[in-house]
Design an enzyme around this catalytic site. Structure first.
Site, PDB file in Angstrom:
ATOM      1  N   ARG A  19       5.044 -13.039   9.778  1.00  0.00           N
ATOM      2  CA  ARG A  19       5.865 -11.817   9.499  1.00  0.00           C
ATOM      3  C   ARG A  19       6.962 -11.761  10.367  1.00  0.00           C
ATOM      4  NH1 ARG A  19       2.315  -6.672  11.453  1.00  0.00           N
ATOM      5  NH2 ARG A  19       4.274  -5.867  11.275  1.00  0.00           N
TER       6      ARG A  19
ATOM      7  N   LYS B  13       3.547  -0.089  10.839  1.00  0.00           N
ATOM      8  CA  LYS B  13       3.455   1.324  10.193  1.00  0.00           C
ATOM      9  C   LYS B  13       3.140   2.066  10.890  1.00  0.00           C
ATOM     10  CE  LYS B  13       3.186   0.652   5.617  1.00  0.00           C
ATOM     11  NZ  LYS B  13       2.467   0.486   4.129  1.00  0.00           N
TER      12      LYS B  13
ATOM     13  N   GLU C 198       0.819  -1.075  -0.176  1.00  0.00           N
ATOM     14  CA  GLU C 198       0.017   0.249  -0.095  1.00  0.00           C
ATOM     15  C   GLU C 198       0.992   1.086  -0.167  1.00  0.00           C
ATOM     16  OE1 GLU C 198      -3.871  -0.455   2.703  1.00  0.00           O
ATOM     17  OE2 GLU C 198      -2.121  -1.964   3.349  1.00  0.00           O
TER      18      GLU C 198
END
Length: 554
Positions: A261, A271, A35
């Site tokens: 992850r 983020k 994104e």
């Protein structure tokens, strides 16, 4: 340790091998779908290496696709930085860059299809009401009062949403699935919302935007992705991924697979938290060398090979774990030990006067750029009567374990002569201001004829020809291994994560290439910063893992 051709297997490779063997697919097509609402970090590097690496190894394709469905938080700067990061890591995407916004017309059409099938409805409930009706992990949700609106009415309402006739937050389009599902993502998730925002790709064409979970699976299918790889937090969302594709008219059926992850000690990879660090100015922007962003690692002197090697070493599994920061640092040390040119710099200067060296003489000495790689060539270093050494490299008195310079003893100056400490000069507070020495002119490149040995080897820089520079000594950003686990993660920021000193550097370093790491002999690995108004060097990593020693003592 250099990158090797060894290709360790993992559960994803085993799935691909099985699919190819059984004819489920005759090729491999992956994608990296960031994104564009922030800079990429080391966790994204793991995904980049996985997706692009699989495509390379299986002679397949990998798309770079921007999942750009939230224009309020996205901008073209992030798009450009992400492209740069992927290229820097050594990968290239197949064909043109893809954007989810390329498919907005088709996505809108699929939303209409779901409405026509009675599988989506426009909900005018307030956010508070929707939260209340959603239920909990222990209690099922309840149907919205708008859930049984007719197909014709829903089509009309969605057309008005699309035309901008409803305000933001006034209504949303929801998939009609199962409000009693044990999986929260299946309780009639929102798939479209009204948003009056300028989009970096489509401008002001749209005022309704699809949600990520609706967009992602359809984008994969449109692009012909065979293996859609994401992290474990999307494991439950796979049900929604499959539901959407099962209920629209699309032929390609990609499958989603989840892997763990990356969790890395002494940093945060959320983020939201990274944005907070930048916005609250705990760091100097996204590319601050203390940040775990790819841009920050690059500015600190990390190499693409070291990051790829790190991703190879940590592997791909389904098990969440915390990776030691020492593993990442070991990768860059292994790389730079072999590939970084050497140079000399003094970061805490002590002035040395060599009393038996001619005052006006400047001697040009030759020094190898690497002790074991002749192909890296050599450089010229000026040697003069006055030089600087590290203050910690001299003691007036010391025991036999101190292998540096002591009054009445000798050391070798790196790439130069034997040096003997004779006397010191001090200020009123008793601090040594000048060290007076003598040198042996017959010891350049050889040991004395009488067979005496120096206690050690120390580095130095000419006082008259050395170049002053700002040297930034970066350390770990946080004091605790898992700052994300703290009540307020910013409280655990390491106040000593940046120390700035004024060093004296050998003159060859003026022309060093920004970002290209080199070793300051005996001090660590450093690189010239991109800053243009003055000479600045950033420490990449020390020669040894000092944190491991500190933790061992604790």
């Amino acid at each position: 340790m250099a990158e090797t051709d060894i290709r360790p297997t993992n559960f994803i490779r085993q799935i691909i091998d099985k699919d190819l063997a059984e004819g489920v697919h005759d090729h491999v097509h992956t994608r990296f779908p960031p994104e564009p609402n922030g800079y990429l970090h080391i966790g994204h590097a793991k995904s980049i290496c996985l997706n692009f690496g699989l495509a390379q190894d299986y002679q397949g394709q990998c798309n770079l696709r921007f999942d750009d469905t939230n224009p309020e938080k996205e901008n073209i700067d992030y798009v450009n930085s992400i492209q740069s990061d992927v290229k820097w890591l050594g990968f290239s995407w197949d064909g043109e860059i893809c954007y989810s916004s390329d498919y907005f017309e088709r996505l809108h059409g699929y939303a209409v299809e779901l409405i026509e099938k009675g599988l989506a409805y426009v909900d005018f409930s307030s956010q508070e009401a929707m939260r209340e009706l959603r239920g909990t992990l222990k209690e099922p949700g309840k149907n919205s009062p708008y859930r049984d609106t007719s197909v014709a009415e829903n089509l009309a309402h969605f057309a008005k949403m699309t035309a901008g006739e409803y305000a933001e937050g006034h209504c949303v389009l929801r998939a009609k699935i199962d409000m009693a599902s044990p999986f929260m993502c299946m309780r009639d998730p929102v798939i479209y919302r009204v948003k009056f925002a300028h989009h970096h790709q489509t401008g002001d064409k749209w005022c309704v935007y699809p949600m990520y979970d609706f967009t992602h699976c359809i984008s994969d299918a449109i692009e012909g992705i065979t293996h859609s790889l994401c992290t474990l937090e999307f494991q439950d969302n796979r049900r929604l991924y499959d539901w959407v594709l099962d209920n629209i008219s699309i032929e390609c059926r990609p499958r989603q697979y989840e892997f763990s992850r990356l969790n890395l000690e002494y940093t945060v990879l959320s983020k939201r938290k990274l944005i907070q660090l930048v916005d609250e100015k705990h760091v100097d922007g996204w590319d601050d060398p203390r940040m775990p962003t790819i841009a920050g690692l690059r500015r600190r002197g990390y190499t693409p090979a070291s990051v790829r090697e790190f991703c190879k070493r940590i592997g791909v599994t389904k098990m969440d774990n915390m990776v030691e920061m020492g593993m990442l640092e070991a990768c860059i040390r292994d790389d730079l030990n072999q590939n970084a040119a050497r140079a000399m710099a003094v970061l805490d200067p002590l002035k040395v006067v060599i009393e038996n060296y001619p005052a006006d003489q400047v001697e040009t000495l030759s020094a190898p750029n690497h002790p074991s790689d002749e192909s890296m060539g050599s450089r010229d270093i000026p040697f003069t009567r006055e030089i600087y050494i590290e203050r910690e490299d001299f003691r007036e008195e010391a025991n036999k374990k101190f292998k540096r310079l002591v009054l009445g003893k000798e050391v070798r100056l790196r790439n130069a002569y034997f040096l003997k400490a004779e006397r010191v000069e001090k200020d009123a507070e008793g601090n040594i201001t000048t060290l007076y020495c003598t040198y042996d002119p017959d010891t350049l490149g050889k040991d004395p004829a009488d067979g005496r040995k120096a206690k050690g080897v120390i580095h130095w820089v000419s006082a008259s020809h050395g170049v002053p520079a700002e040297v930034r000594l970066y350390d770990r950003l946080f004091k605790v291994p898992n700052p994300a686990g703290e009540e307020n993660f910013t409280d655990s920021i390491n106040a000593e994560s940046l120390t700035v000193v004024q060093g004296i550097l050998e003159p060859s370093l003026v022309s060093a290439e920004p970002g290209k790491a080199l070793q300051f002999e005996r001090l660590g690995y450093f690189c010239k910063d991109k800053q243009a108004d003055k000479l600045v060097f950033n420490r990449t990593v020390g020669l040894r893992d000092t944190w491991a020693k500190i933790e061992g003592q604790e």
